[in-house]
Design an enzyme around this catalytic site. Structure first.
Site, short mmCIF file in Angstrom:
data_model
loop_
_atom_site.label_atom_id
_atom_site.label_comp_id
_atom_site.label_asym_id
_atom_site.label_seq_id
_atom_site.Cartn_x
_atom_site.Cartn_y
_atom_site.Cartn_z
N GLY A 1 0.78 -1.25 0.00
CA GLY A 1 0.00 0.00 0.00
C GLY A 1 0.80 1.28 0.00
O GLY A 1 0.38 2.29 -0.55
N ASP B 1 -5.24 2.57 10.38
CA ASP B 1 -6.64 2.26 10.67
C ASP B 1 -6.74 1.96 12.18
O ASP B 1 -6.83 2.87 12.98
CB ASP B 1 -7.06 1.09 9.78
CG ASP B 1 -8.53 0.74 9.86
OD1 ASP B 1 -9.33 1.59 10.25
OD2 ASP B 1 -8.88 -0.40 9.53
N LYS C 1 -7.03 7.33 10.08
CA LYS C 1 -8.44 7.23 10.49
C LYS C 1 -8.49 7.31 12.01
O LYS C 1 -8.53 6.27 12.68
CB LYS C 1 -9.02 5.86 10.08
CG LYS C 1 -9.25 5.63 8.61
CD LYS C 1 -9.94 4.27 8.43
CE LYS C 1 -10.04 3.89 6.98
NZ LYS C 1 -10.54 2.51 6.79
N PHE D 1 -14.01 2.90 4.17
CA PHE D 1 -12.99 2.20 3.40
C PHE D 1 -12.66 2.97 2.13
O PHE D 1 -13.53 3.28 1.33
CB PHE D 1 -13.46 0.78 3.07
CG PHE D 1 -12.34 -0.12 2.68
CD1 PHE D 1 -11.51 -0.69 3.64
CD2 PHE D 1 -12.07 -0.37 1.34
CE1 PHE D 1 -10.44 -1.49 3.28
CE2 PHE D 1 -11.00 -1.18 0.97
CZ PHE D 1 -10.19 -1.75 1.94
N ARG E 1 -5.16 0.00 -6.80
CA ARG E 1 -3.94 0.63 -6.28
C ARG E 1 -3.39 1.67 -7.23
O ARG E 1 -2.75 2.63 -6.81
CB ARG E 1 -2.84 -0.42 -6.05
CG ARG E 1 -3.15 -1.42 -4.95
CD ARG E 1 -1.87 -2.19 -4.62
NE ARG E 1 -2.11 -3.41 -3.87
CZ ARG E 1 -2.26 -3.48 -2.54
NH1 ARG E 1 -2.20 -2.39 -1.82
NH2 ARG E 1 -2.46 -4.65 -1.96
P1 IMP Z 1 -4.32 -1.33 10.88
O1 IMP Z 1 -3.46 -2.36 11.51
O2 IMP Z 1 -5.78 -1.54 11.23
O3 IMP Z 1 -3.92 0.09 11.17
O4 IMP Z 1 -4.30 -1.61 9.33
C1 IMP Z 1 -3.55 -0.94 8.46
C2 IMP Z 1 -3.57 -1.58 7.09
O5 IMP Z 1 -4.89 -2.03 6.71
C3 IMP Z 1 -3.19 -0.53 6.09
O6 IMP Z 1 -1.79 -0.49 5.89
C4 IMP Z 1 -3.94 -0.98 4.86
O7 IMP Z 1 -3.18 -1.92 4.14
C5 IMP Z 1 -5.18 -1.64 5.38
N1 IMP Z 1 -6.31 -0.69 5.38
C6 IMP Z 1 -6.88 -0.10 6.46
N2 IMP Z 1 -7.87 0.73 6.09
C7 IMP Z 1 -7.93 0.68 4.74
C8 IMP Z 1 -8.75 1.35 3.75
O8 IMP Z 1 -9.65 2.17 4.03
N3 IMP Z 1 -8.50 1.02 2.45
C9 IMP Z 1 -7.53 0.13 2.08
N4 IMP Z 1 -6.74 -0.50 2.97
C10 IMP Z 1 -6.94 -0.23 4.29
MG MG Z 2 -0.77 -1.57 4.39
#
Ligand code: IMP
Ligand code: MG
Length: 178
Positions: free
Chosen positions: A43, A102, A130, A151, A164
């Site tokens: 990402g 996230d 977020k 999302f 992407r």
């Molecule tokens: P976290 O561990 O919940 O902070 O997840 C982070 C990862 O989840 C990010 O690096 C993204 O790869 C994926 N992710 C979280 N939210 C989104 C979104 O809204 N769109 C796409 N990928 C997301």
């Molecule tokens: Mg990621």
């Protein structure tokens, strides 16, 4: 792909302008420090390549690939390292580049993992944050934009590995998920 979008949140020009500001800020903060910029795959890759092209200081790049368990739209924070960084970060200044924070669980894991290698410092740069979704105390040093608890796709961010390569960031139509 544009037909799949319900809404565009950040268009290409808005993204490029913000990336340029971040690059200037990081270049100022890291002057003379030769930082290691670690991109979290996949990402972070579009953001990282745009960012480093706009940075004006010497730096090195590296890549970390993680696989998280479970559902692709939610994070469990339980991750496995698929590809480790190649360089030795002992006494180096590390900047982690993420697409989006996230829950913050993935980043927490990476942060702890890096600290075991005794870098001089570790900072985090995320294109999107977020804040309402955080499940852990997390300090993000550089943030592009804040988004709500929805999302988003594009500019590195995927839904089922798609979207992407969009040059903008937006929200998909409801029917795409069904
Ligand atoms: P976290 O561990 O919940 O902070 O997840 C982070 C990862 O989840 C990010 O690096 C993204 O790869 C994926 N992710 C979280 N939210 C989104 C979104 O809204 N769109 C796409 N990928 C997301
Ligand atoms: Mg990621």
């Amino acid at each position: 792909m544009k037909a799949d979008m319900a809404k565009i949140l950040f268009d290409e020009i808005t993204l490029q302008n913000r990336v340029e500001q971040l690059a200037a800020e990081i270049s100022r903060d890291y002057a003379g420090k030769n930082p290691v910029i670690v991109c979290i795959l996949k990402g972070g890759v579009i953001f990282m390549t745009d960012l480093i092209k706009k940075m004006t200081i010497p730096l090195e790049i590296d890549f970390l690939s993680l696989s998280s368990y479970g559902d692709s739209t939610k994070s469990s924070g339980v991750v496995r390292i698929k590809k480790d960084i190649d360089c030795d970060i002992l006494n180096r200044h590390v900047i982690i580049i993420e697409d989006i924070i996230d829950s913050g669980l993935t980043l927490n894991y990476i942060n702890e993992y890096f600290k075991q290698h005794k870098p001089a410092s570790v900072k985090i740069c995320a294109l999107l944050d977020k804040p309402e979704a955080h499940k852990t105390e997390i300090k993000i040093d550089y943030v592009g934009f804040e988004v709500g608890n929805e999302f988003v796709v594009g500019y590195g961010l995927d839904y089922a590995q798609k979207y992407r390569n969009l040059p903008y960031i937006g929200i998909l139509k409801e029917e795409i998920y069904n």
